[in-house]
Motif scaffolding. Structure first.
Motif, short mmCIF file in Angstrom:
data_model
loop_
_atom_site.label_atom_id
_atom_site.label_comp_id
_atom_site.label_asym_id
_atom_site.label_seq_id
_atom_site.Cartn_x
_atom_site.Cartn_y
_atom_site.Cartn_z
N ARG A 122 0.82 -1.21 0.00
CA ARG A 122 0.00 0.00 0.00
C ARG A 122 0.84 1.26 0.00
O ARG A 122 0.34 2.34 -0.31
N HIS A 127 -4.76 3.57 1.52
CA HIS A 127 -5.33 2.96 2.72
C HIS A 127 -5.56 1.48 2.43
O HIS A 127 -5.81 1.08 1.29
N ILE A 241 -5.31 7.62 -0.28
CA ILE A 241 -5.34 8.47 0.92
C ILE A 241 -5.73 9.90 0.54
O ILE A 241 -6.60 10.51 1.17
#
Length: 310
Positions: A122, A127, A241
């Protein structure tokens, strides 16, 4: 092994029975979700299937307002249906991609959320929430003696040939006879699951797949069983994000809430609230009759005697 015939693209989801899927790390189909695939409401693409109407999407169709990506084998039925029911006015697309593309579809803004198989990098820009574990399954030719068992140990497969890349099955290097003796044929692994299944059916060896993929490629001449000694992996959901589009960011939050079990009536949900049902009228209470006041009974006067005629 790639999940699609075209490894350079992430295409709109197609019929699972006709799609090809990667032999990835030894994971298995979602125990909780593999059987829950439901049709999406009319007007949206059905998860793990072509458009509900069966008609191709027009080339000049407007882009979807919300884009959901997923790797082959992941069942989106309950989540996709809940989303489209609560957001009927939002054009939603469901796209099945390859495992190696599950990060790229997010970083290149090709999808708003993506259901991914772990391990998943990630980085600092995505996220990730882990959702559930998957059970590994071994696929063997029909009639194999090990199919008489409900659970097959990895060590019981030691004398057989592992058709897929050994690096995809942790522990095989310490168990497989072909690995310990150095007798494994120097042959390329099949590029597609369907090709690997053909070799299994021909009695060449076995493969280990996610349960969902094993079911997806089920056929009459091969069978699958649970395999122990192989660590399960997980399915998760990932998203960016820093989402530049505020509207999409809100939709992502809403969808992640659905996946995590948030109901339509939750205080954080942004879906249109359901109209309140009118309160049921209580039946009118019957007025009880008041008893009549007590009145003592008056004694009757004795009747007077009439005189008869003389």
């Amino acid at each position: 092994m790639s999940e699609h015939q075209n490894p350079e693209s992430v295409s709109e989801s197609s019929d699972p029975a006709e799609s090809t899927s990667a032999i990835s790390a030894p994971v298995a189909g979602a125990d909780q979700a593999a059987d829950s695939l439901a049709d999406a409401p009319e007007g949206s693409a059905a998860p793990e299937a072509s458009a509900a109407s069966g008609e191709p999407t027009p080339v000049d169709a407007p882009p979807a307002d919300f884009r959901i990506a997923y790797v082959s084998g992941v069942s989106l039925g309950k989540w996709g249906t809940a989303w489209t029911e609560r957001n009927a006015r939002v054009r939603t697309s469901f796209t099945m991609g390859e495992r190696e593309d599950q990060r790229r579809v997010l970083t290149e803004n090709l999808a708003d959320v993506s259901f991914v198989r772990l391990p998943f990098d990630r980085g600092d820009d995505l996220h990730l929430i882990k959702l559930y574990e998957e059970t590994p399954m071994v696929v063997l030719p029909k009639g194999h003696e090990l199919l008489e068992r409900a659970d097959v140990g990895l060590s019981e497969l030691a004398d057989l040939h592992l058709i897929q890349d050994p690096s995809e099955v942790p522990g095989w290097a310490e168990v497989g006879t072909e690995m310990l003796a150095g007798t494994r044929p120097d042959l390329p692994s099949p590029d597609r699951v369907s090709d690997a299944i053909e070799l299994v059916a021909a009695g060449i060896g076995f493969v280990i797949l996610p349960q969902s993929l094993a079911r997806l490629h089920d056929r009459k001449d091969v069978k699958h069983r649970r395999v122990s000694g192989v660590a399960p992996t997980e399915i998760g959901i990932a998203w960016r994000i820093d989402e530049d589009d505020a509207v999409r960011a809100e939709r992502v939050e809403d969808f992640v809430g659905i996946v995590r079990g948030r109901t339509a009536n939750s205080s954080r949900g942004r879906a249109e609230p359901e109209p309140e049902k009118p309160a049921k009228k209580k039946p009118a209470q019957q007025q009880s009759k008041k008893p009549a006041p007590f009145r003592p009974r008056q004694p009757r006067k004795p009747a007077s005697k009439k005189r008869g005629r003389r």
